[in-house]
Design an enzyme around this catalytic site. Structure first.
Site, PDB file in Angstrom:
ATOM      1  N   LYS A 173       0.844  -1.192   0.000  1.00 33.05           N
ATOM      2  CA  LYS A 173       0.000   0.000   0.000  1.00 33.05           C
ATOM      3  C   LYS A 173       0.879   1.241   0.000  1.00 33.05           C
ATOM      4  CE  LYS A 173      -1.901   2.759   2.780  1.00 33.05           C
ATOM      5  NZ  LYS A 173      -1.917   3.972   1.898  1.00 33.05           N
TER       6      LYS A 173
ATOM      7  N   LEU B  87      -0.957  10.108  -0.855  1.00 32.24           N
ATOM      8  CA  LEU B  87      -0.537  11.326  -1.553  1.00 32.24           C
ATOM      9  C   LEU B  87       0.315  11.045  -2.783  1.00 32.24           C
ATOM     10  CD1 LEU B  87       0.494  13.497   1.529  1.00 32.24           C
ATOM     11  CD2 LEU B  87      -1.551  13.807   0.109  1.00 32.24           C
TER      12      LEU B  87
ATOM     13  N   SER C  49       5.610   7.410  10.510  1.00 31.22           N
ATOM     14  CA  SER C  49       5.717   8.130  11.779  1.00 31.22           C
ATOM     15  C   SER C  49       5.715   7.182  12.971  1.00 31.22           C
ATOM     16  CB  SER C  49       4.554   9.114  11.915  1.00 31.22           C
ATOM     17  OG  SER C  49       3.341   8.420  12.165  1.00 31.22           O
TER      18      SER C  49
ATOM     19  N   GLY D  99       3.548   3.774  13.763  1.00 28.17           N
ATOM     20  CA  GLY D  99       4.324   2.570  13.996  1.00 28.17           C
ATOM     21  C   GLY D  99       3.961   1.889  15.304  1.00 28.17           C
TER      22      GLY D  99
ATOM     23  N   LYS E  79       1.039   1.980  16.780  1.00 28.40           N
ATOM     24  CA  LYS E  79      -0.263   1.339  16.599  1.00 28.40           C
ATOM     25  C   LYS E  79      -0.123   0.034  15.817  1.00 28.40           C
ATOM     26  CE  LYS E  79      -2.932   5.652  16.763  1.00 28.40           C
ATOM     27  NZ  LYS E  79      -3.762   6.606  15.987  1.00 28.40           N
TER      28      LYS E  79
ATOM     29  N   CYS F 258      13.381  11.056   7.043  1.00 25.23           N
ATOM     30  CA  CYS F 258      13.342  10.599   8.442  1.00 25.23           C
ATOM     31  C   CYS F 258      14.707  10.671   9.108  1.00 25.23           C
ATOM     32  CB  CYS F 258      12.797   9.176   8.506  1.00 25.23           C
ATOM     33  SG  CYS F 258      13.636   8.023   7.405  1.00 25.23           S
TER      34      CYS F 258
END
Length: 491
Positions: free
Chosen positions: A177, A181, A231, A235, A237, A286
């Site tokens: 996935k 954007l 983020s 991550g 979750k 990152c």
């Protein structure tokens, strides 16, 4: 330009008929409508990936056979490199030379993992030495199964390659996935794989939102492994959700990486690498070295040069000649970065350069490259990831102070040190609590070297042989080799 979902070797419309818009961040214009997957589509894709893994024989192919597909994908990307790079500029906004470099790296990633797939054939098992000669034992590597991969919007095709290439090399099948954007180049990857003859179900690409399609991948019981770049809160979750089914996970999360510049460093070289470390890709990196620590004896000279050179950076549409800083990826991201700069001002920081929308840009999510000084150590600007072209610069006196400030973060993705003293540079590199350390540079990334972070910057490593290990399980096979009965119960 592909706009549908790619499931089980076919281009299909989403079951619920949903769609989402793709916006050009340079113009704020909608450039395309693409399919938006839901849980129903995810279920179909995962079942296709399961069949390809469990029944159709993808993991049973030799590494050399899988390598042929990987190299064909690499060749397909290179054949369309300029075209794909333009799509990357169109929905991400980055300057074309950066996008072109990314696409070339993506092709190289598939070539690299083709080589590692072949090496799996050369080293199919490891003999384990045992203290009891009545037994033999070996360890073998096997593919985990179906991988669900969720990637970010900052390096769209490259992040897809970092996950798809090692997964396929290992013998896994995958449901990918891309970020909502920036989905266009992931769809082109599916097209390239299809043209390369990749068997149905081995690669599935589902566009859509993270909260719907992404969550459905995370929750699906048919997925054995989750790979995520993004983020920290997301991550966290994913890690919690994966625990329900004990899914294997690899997480590459945020960072607030330090860059320590000692007084013996060449100032021009230091300024160049500091700029590259935070303004490349509009600072949407990152691992960006967003906290710069400069020894106090050269601080004023360093700052003068940094401000001078930062003001020269050409801002504009990523397709325009000479542009080195494009727009931020979206209106939301632009607003977040602007709010972070304003929050830094309110906390007492000084904006030494930038911080505003550049003149002449009424449309597009453009922001001047920004340098903050006098940033309080307890402020969000110093602590939190801004993910934009914003760097905080602070002086330090001693090596011990620099190391303490560098490691005083819940993140630990990257870190950099600049010094002509090799012994000191190596000493500081060893002291950094970070998964990626650069000496006399910042941000060079090679497919062959491990990539990942300490602390809240993630779990596991991508790239190199470590990236392949992400998609492999280790099995022990122990054999009783003597004719003598065991004789524990039956005497």
């Amino acid at each position: 330009m592909r706009t549908e979902l790619y499931i089980d070797g076919k281009w299909v419309k989403p079951v619920m008929g949903g769609s989402s818009t793709v916006t050009n961040p340079a113009t704020e214009e909608v450039i395309q409508m693409i399919a938006s997957a839901t849980a129903e589509d995810v279920d179909i894709a995962v079942k296709a990936a399961r069949r390809a893994f469990d029944k159709d024989g993808w993991p049973k192919l030799t590494g050399a056979q899988r390598a042929k597909y990987l190299r064909a994908i690499a060749d397909g990307i290179r054949a369309r490199q300029a075209e794909i790079a333009k799509l990357e500029v169109l929905d991400n906004g980055k300057p074309f030379p950066e996008a072109d470099w990314d696409i070339a790296d993506a092709a190289g990633c598939f070539d690299y993992y083709a080589g590692l797939a072949e090496q799996l054939d050369n080293n199919p098992e490891e003999i384990v030495s045992l203290p009891d000669e009545r037994f033999t034992s070996k360890a073998v590597k096997e593919p985990i199964g179906v991988a669900g991969a969720i990637i970010p919007w900052n390096f769209p095709l490259l992040m897809a390659a970092w996950k798809v290439a090692p997964a396929l090399a290992a013998g896994c099948t995958i449901v990918l996935k891309p970020a909502e954007l920036t989905s266009l180049t992931a769809l082109e990857l599916a097209a390239v794989a299809d043209e390369a003859g990749l068997p149905p179900g081995v690669l599935n690409v589902l566009t859509g939102s993270g909260s719907v399609a992404g969550q459905a991948i995370i929750d699906h019981k048919g997925v054995d492994k989750l790979a995520f770049t993004g983020s920290g809160p997301v991550g966290s979750k994913i890690m919690a959700a994966a625990a329900r089914d004990i899914k294997r996970i690899s997480l590459e999360l945020g960072g607030k990486s330090p860059f320590v510049v000692f007084e013996d460093a060449d100032i021009d070289d230091a300024v160049e690498w500091v700029m590259f470390g935070i303004f490349w890709n509009q600072g949407q990196v990152c691992s960006g070295t967003s906290r710069v620590l400069v020894q106090d004896t050269i601080y004023d000279r360093f700052m003068a040069r940094l401000v001078e050179e930062t003001k020269k950076i050409k801002i504009g549409n990523g397709m325009d000649e000479g542009v080195l800083l494009g727009p931020l990826v979206s209106k939301k991201q632009y607003e977040n970065v602007v709010a972070a700069i304003e929050g830094a001002r309110k906390a007492g920081a000084t904006v030494a350069c930038g911080g505003e929308r550049p003149e002449g840009f009424d449309k597009g999510y453009y922001l001047q490259p920004t340098i903050l000084t006098d940033v309080p150590l307890d402020s969000d600007a110093w602590i939190e990831e801004i993910f934009g072209p914003v760097v905080c610069v602070k002086p330090f006196k001693t090596e011990e102070e620099a190391i303490e400030l560098s490691n005083d973060s819940r993140f630990g993705l990257g870190a950099a040190v600049m010094s002509k003293d090799d012994v000191r540079a190596e000493r500081v590199a060893a002291a950094f609590r970070a998964g990626i350390v650069w000496i006399n540079c910042s941000q060079p990334t090679f497919t062959e070297a491990p990539w990942g972070g300490y602390k809240e910057s993630g779990i596991g490593r991508e790239l190199g042989r470590w990236g392949l290990d992400n998609y492999l399980e280790t099995k022990q096979i122990t054999k009783y080799v003597t004719d003598k009965p065991w004789g524990w119960y039956i005497k």
